[in-house]
Design an enzyme around this catalytic site. Structure first.
Site, PDB file in Angstrom:
ATOM      1  N   THR A 222       8.849  -2.064  -7.231  1.00 31.43           N
ATOM      2  CA  THR A 222       7.659  -1.827  -6.418  1.00 31.43           C
ATOM      3  C   THR A 222       8.026  -1.050  -5.157  1.00 31.43           C
ATOM      4  OG1 THR A 222       6.842  -3.966  -7.169  1.00 31.43           O
ATOM      5  CG2 THR A 222       5.643  -2.939  -5.356  1.00 31.43           C
ATOM      6  N   ALA A 223       7.282   0.028  -4.915  1.00 34.58           N
ATOM      7  CA  ALA A 223       7.440   0.864  -3.712  1.00 34.58           C
ATOM      8  C   ALA A 223       8.676   1.760  -3.737  1.00 34.58           C
ATOM      9  CB  ALA A 223       7.443   0.049  -2.422  1.00 34.58           C
ATOM     10  N   ALA A 224       9.430   1.770  -4.825  1.00 34.27           N
ATOM     11  CA  ALA A 224      10.612   2.651  -4.859  1.00 34.27           C
ATOM     12  C   ALA A 224      10.184   4.115  -4.717  1.00 34.27           C
ATOM     13  CB  ALA A 224      11.384   2.444  -6.152  1.00 34.27           C
ATOM     14  N   GLY A 225       9.094   4.491  -5.385  1.00 33.29           N
ATOM     15  CA  GLY A 225       8.592   5.871  -5.281  1.00 33.29           C
ATOM     16  C   GLY A 225       8.090   6.177  -3.877  1.00 33.29           C
ATOM     17  N   ASP A 226       7.467   5.201  -3.243  1.00 34.82           N
ATOM     18  CA  ASP A 226       6.973   5.398  -1.874  1.00 34.82           C
ATOM     19  C   ASP A 226       8.143   5.545  -0.907  1.00 34.82           C
ATOM     20  OD1 ASP A 226       4.483   4.877  -3.018  1.00 34.82           O
ATOM     21  OD2 ASP A 226       4.608   2.743  -2.547  1.00 34.82           O
TER      22      ASP A 226
ATOM     23  N   GLY B 294       0.472   4.107   1.142  1.00 34.24           N
ATOM     24  CA  GLY B 294       0.511   4.760   2.446  1.00 34.24           C
ATOM     25  C   GLY B 294       1.443   4.031   3.398  1.00 34.24           C
TER      26      GLY B 294
ATOM     27  N   GLY C  77       9.767  -6.941  -3.267  1.00 36.32           N
ATOM     28  CA  GLY C  77       8.606  -6.593  -2.446  1.00 36.32           C
ATOM     29  C   GLY C  77       8.488  -5.096  -2.243  1.00 36.32           C
TER      30      GLY C  77
ATOM     31  N   ASP D  27      13.362  -5.145  -8.394  1.00 43.84           N
ATOM     32  CA  ASP D  27      11.920  -4.937  -8.268  1.00 43.84           C
ATOM     33  C   ASP D  27      11.691  -3.469  -7.902  1.00 43.84           C
ATOM     34  OD1 ASP D  27       9.245  -4.873  -7.570  1.00 43.84           O
ATOM     35  OD2 ASP D  27       9.337  -6.544  -6.158  1.00 43.84           O
TER      36      ASP D  27
ATOM     37  N   GLY E  60       0.871  -1.177   0.000  1.00 44.87           N
ATOM     38  CA  GLY E  60       0.000   0.000   0.000  1.00 44.87           C
ATOM     39  C   GLY E  60       0.901   1.217   0.000  1.00 44.87           C
TER      40      GLY E  60
END
Ligand code: RIB
Length: 292
Positions: free
Chosen positions: A234-238, A41, A273, A232, A39
């Site tokens: 995923t979530a690098a920007g977060d 957030g 992940g 991966d 998520g």
């Protein structure tokens, strides 16, 4: 040091390794599936907490959300403003290609059942000058932005996933609009038009392996990405945004905040992940010193 509040999404991420993204009419075999906390957030909160900030998370999970709350707590975040609702926890189905790119479907679930009472409880955790992180994965963003602006919070908003309704939000009340190139284009056509439309907002443009740009009034700062081998994204920007917010909470100069956030996301893309890929501050500092 300022506090950070994130009123944001909490997802269970079902991550499938695929040879390529599934195409129309195709049935594709995945060799491996992992279930991870995620998520936008949650990922941002974990990043800010692992960076060393005092972070509060507001939002909602269903009965199946314990794994997410446990992870937030273990990262050091306060989850007392996360409500337990009678709706399944939000989830994401994520395809990851051999090149580390991803394609994501999300189902909002409990993230779309955040009540005004939960929002008020969350907003009570912070004061004028503190930072509020928001993304477009929860309901009720319009009143949240208005209440937070009344309170004098510095609002950093990432309009992901982008949809037409984002344009109707009171974006002129934000401190910083955080977009990738696709989101910037969808909002205004191009960056010049976006800056003209929101002249009082800082605009932070993330460009993945091509770095990040920050417009603060007339000044433009650019931080190149660090060249690393991507596993991966995923979530690098977060991860980037959580670290950036933590740096602002410490009153670091913008250029230092961009460098720290870019280094954190360079480590995140080398791991699998979403939240589990987010590094702790000592790892990021070691990477910047060349000793990681
Ligand atoms: O930005 C990555 C996140 O997007 C994933 O963790 C997924 O849950 C979706 O929200």
């Amino acid at each position: 040091m300022s506090k950070i509040l994130n009123i944001g999404s909490l997802n269970l991420d079902y991550v499938y390794a695929v040879p390529h993204f599934v195409e129309p009419g195709e049935t594709l075999l995945s060799g491996r599936r992992g279930v991870f906390p995620g998520g936008k957030g949650l990922n941002q909160t974990v990043a800010a907490a692992r960076a060393g900030a005092k972070v509060y998370h507001g939002g909602a999970v269903g009965v199946d959300g314990d794994m997410l709350l446990d992870l937030l707590r273990s990262a050091g975040a306060d989850v007392s403003a996360v409500a337990r609702v009678d709706v399944p926890t939000g989830h994401a189905i994520i395809q990851v290609s051999p090149q580390g790119e991803n394609a994501i479907i999300i189902l909002g679930g409990a993230n779309r059942a955040v009540s005004p009472e939960t929002v008020e409880k969350a907003l009570d955790k912070v004061e004028k000058g503190d930072i509020l992180l928001l993304q477009n994965e929860i309901n009720g963003l319009d009143p949240i932005i208005r209440r937070a602006a009344e309170k004098g919070l510095r609002i950093l908003f990432n309009p992901a996933p982008m949809e037409a309704a984002v344009k109707e939000l009171p974006l002129h009340l934000l401190d910083t609009l955080v977009v990738n190139e696709g989101e910037g284009k969808a909002l205004a056509g191009d960056m010049d038009a976006l800056r003209a439309a929101y002249p009082d907002q800082k605009i932070l443009l993330t460009k993945g392996s091509r770095g990040a740009s920050l417009w603060t009034g007339a000044e433009l700062l650019f931080q190149p990405a660090f060249p690393v081998k991507t596993v991966d994204t995923t979530a690098a920007g977060d991860c980037f945004l959580g670290y950036y917010a933590a740096a602002l909470a410490e009153d670091l100069p913008y250029a230092d905040a961009l460098r720290l956030a870019t280094a954190a996301s360079a480590l995140a893309v080398q791991r699998q992940g979403a939240a589990p890929s987010i590094p702790v501050r000592s790892e990021v500092e070691a990477f910047l010193k060349g000793t990681y």
